[in-house]
Design a protein around this motif. Structure first.
Motif, PDB file in Angstrom:
ATOM      1  N   UNK A  23      -4.483  -1.218   1.958  1.00  0.00           N
ATOM      2  CA  UNK A  23      -3.830  -0.163   2.121  1.00  0.00           C
ATOM      3  C   UNK A  23      -2.174  -0.136   1.981  1.00  0.00           C
ATOM      4  N   UNK A  24      -1.536   0.652   0.966  1.00  0.00           N
ATOM      5  CA  UNK A  24      -0.449   0.551   0.829  1.00  0.00           C
ATOM      6  C   UNK A  24       0.629   0.957   1.961  1.00  0.00           C
ATOM      7  N   UNK A  25       1.722   0.316   2.236  1.00  0.00           N
ATOM      8  CA  UNK A  25       2.347   0.597   3.381  1.00  0.00           C
ATOM      9  C   UNK A  25       2.902   2.044   3.193  1.00  0.00           C
ATOM     10  N   UNK A  26       3.030   2.756   4.190  1.00  0.00           N
ATOM     11  CA  UNK A  26       3.581   4.453   4.163  1.00  0.00           C
ATOM     12  C   UNK A  26       4.988   4.104   4.624  1.00  0.00           C
ATOM     13  N   UNK A  27       5.373   3.097   5.308  1.00  0.00           N
ATOM     14  CA  UNK A  27       6.945   3.086   5.765  1.00  0.00           C
ATOM     15  C   UNK A  27       7.811   2.154   4.609  1.00  0.00           C
ATOM     16  N   UNK A  28       8.696   1.640   5.050  1.00  0.00           N
ATOM     17  CA  UNK A  28       9.502   1.073   4.177  1.00  0.00           C
ATOM     18  C   UNK A  28       9.030  -0.501   3.652  1.00  0.00           C
ATOM     19  N   UNK A  90       7.403   1.480 -10.110  1.00  0.00           N
ATOM     20  CA  UNK A  90       6.508   2.414  -9.797  1.00  0.00           C
ATOM     21  C   UNK A  90       5.262   1.588  -9.485  1.00  0.00           C
ATOM     22  N   UNK A  91       4.307   1.957  -8.510  1.00  0.00           N
ATOM     23  CA  UNK A  91       3.109   1.425  -7.996  1.00  0.00           C
ATOM     24  C   UNK A  91       2.245   2.189  -8.540  1.00  0.00           C
ATOM     25  N   UNK A  92       1.740   2.084  -9.812  1.00  0.00           N
ATOM     26  CA  UNK A  92       0.876   2.886 -10.644  1.00  0.00           C
ATOM     27  C   UNK A  92       0.074   1.828 -11.595  1.00  0.00           C
ATOM     28  N   UNK A  93      -1.096   2.182 -11.741  1.00  0.00           N
ATOM     29  CA  UNK A  93      -1.932   1.470 -13.038  1.00  0.00           C
ATOM     30  C   UNK A  93      -1.904  -0.054 -12.551  1.00  0.00           C
ATOM     31  N   UNK A 107      -4.958   1.747  -8.016  1.00  0.00           N
ATOM     32  CA  UNK A 107      -5.945   2.754  -8.395  1.00  0.00           C
ATOM     33  C   UNK A 107      -5.422   4.047  -8.125  1.00  0.00           C
ATOM     34  N   UNK A 108      -5.718   5.275  -8.751  1.00  0.00           N
ATOM     35  CA  UNK A 108      -5.464   6.559  -8.189  1.00  0.00           C
ATOM     36  C   UNK A 108      -6.053   6.883  -6.640  1.00  0.00           C
ATOM     37  N   UNK A 109      -5.250   7.327  -5.956  1.00  0.00           N
ATOM     38  CA  UNK A 109      -5.462   7.503  -4.628  1.00  0.00           C
ATOM     39  C   UNK A 109      -6.887   8.698  -4.587  1.00  0.00           C
ATOM     40  N   UNK A 114      -6.336   6.730   2.120  1.00  0.00           N
ATOM     41  CA  UNK A 114      -4.969   6.397   1.751  1.00  0.00           C
ATOM     42  C   UNK A 114      -5.306   5.639   0.525  1.00  0.00           C
ATOM     43  N   UNK A 115      -3.474   5.519   0.042  1.00  0.00           N
ATOM     44  CA  UNK A 115      -3.665   4.579  -1.512  1.00  0.00           C
ATOM     45  C   UNK A 115      -3.876   3.377  -0.968  1.00  0.00           C
TER      46      UNK A 115
END
Length: 351
Positions: A23-28, A90-93, A107-109, A114-115
């Motif tokens: 799961x990608x962190x949602x904080x820093x 950016x965290x994409x693709x 991957x697209x959330x 959660x992403x």
């Protein structure tokens, strides 16, 4: 490959569970995963461990300096470096970091979930065959590809090995393209499986990026045409977690002229952080940073002076028993390995 056979392969991959999905962190925070220590049975090699834990050759050998690849030794404590500093946004693709020899798929959330990030080790290009840097995209997906070998590669093989290389490899377990391939917009550059999975994490390709067959099957099933594809050349990564600054380093790839050195990368990434840490009363340990530059390792290390010595942390970590059977020489082709089975006595105790 027929669709029913491919479906069976996908089910086998889902039961093997090799990929590192977080799961990608949602904080820093910019770190994911955890480091582990295992004690393997005498018949297991570091190659077996690296494949089971979805690591590359350089990752597991840098985390275990001086340890024999073939015979870790009785009671060996093998460090499994499955904690990762995420690449710059950016965290994409797909993001591939060449010196790290690892790719990250964002991957697209999914709605209401959660992403996530999924990461795989890769084999990278050998000297003289650099993968392009910059932005591209996925332009095609191919099952059971054949491979027409370029004349330049056949000439190189003849000069190095003294024998002719076939001009064409048909689909099958001996095909260097593996059984699944994903094409980028760069001419001739693919992210694909391999018929030599023990080479994942090494410099083995002619510009393409190699995946374990099981990782290729998992990624292939969910990757969409048009997915962004970014390749970077960053031998030093810096991230934040647990109120500390972490750094990992990798052997630089020299074929990209004009790129910063590892020391220059470290100075650039740590410049503001060094000042902030000093003002907060937690200055960085310059010797720790220099050791990472002198002896690259995939293990993220906290730079703050107040942090416990990383070697002491690993020494105190309890080791898990690893008693799964080795993959065996027969697994070094493009086929998916057989699902691992627990030892007979354990299976009998857990029918």
């Amino acid at each position: 490959m027929h669709s029913c056979v491919f479906g069976l392969l996908a089910m086998l991959v889902s039961t093997m569970g090799t990929a590192a999905t977080f799961t990608l962190p949602t904080d820093d925070s910019t770190l994911v995963g955890e480091v582990r220590v295992v004690t393997p049975t005498p018949d297991n090699t570091l190659l077996d461990l690296m494949r089971h834990f979805d690591l590359g050759y350089t990752e597991i050998t840098s985390a275990n300096p001086g340890m024999s690849v073939w015979t870790p030794g009785p009671g060996a404590r093998v460090v499994i470096p499955t904690r990762f500093i995420l690449p710059p946004k950016p965290w994409e693709g797909i993001v591939v970091n060449i010196p790290q020899r690892r790719m990250f798929y964002f991957p697209p959330a999914k709605k209401g979930k959660a992403a996530e990030v999924i990461t795989y080790p890769i084999g990278i290009a050998r000297e003289g065959w650099s993968t392009p840097l910059g932005l591209s995209r996925v332009t095609g997906k191919f099952r059971d590809p054949g491979w027409f070998v370029p004349k330049t590669i056949r000439d190189e093989h003849r000069a190095e090995e003294g024998v002719e290389m076939p001009a064409y490899f048909p689909p099958g377990p001996d095909n260097p393209m593996g059984m699944l391939a994903m094409r980028t917009a760069w001419p001739g550059i693919f992210l694909h499986a391999t018929n030599r999975p023990w080479g994942v994490g090494m410099r083995v390709s002619h510009g393409c990026m190699h995946l374990y067959p099981e990782d290729a099957a998992e990624l292939f099933a969910q990757l969409k045409i048009g997915t962004p594809f970014r390749v970077i050349n960053q031998p030093v990564l810096v991230g934040d977690a647990e109120g500390k600054t972490w750094m990992s380093s990798f052997d630089p790839v020299a074929e990209y002229p004009g790129e910063p050195t590892p020391a220059e990368w470290a100075e650039r990434l740590l410049d503001q952080r060094t000042l902030d840490a000093a003002l907060a009363g937690q200055p960085f340990d310059p010797e720790r940073k220099q050791r990472l530059l002198d002896a690259p390792t995939a293990l993220p290390v906290a730079l703050n002076d107040s942090s416990v010595d990383p070697g002491a942390v690993l020494s105190a970590m309890p080791a898990e028993a690893y008693d799964l059977p080795p993959y065996g020489a027969g697994a070094n082709d493009a086929s998916l390995p057989a699902p691992k089975q627990p030892p007979a006595d354990e299976a009998a105790a857990n029918p």
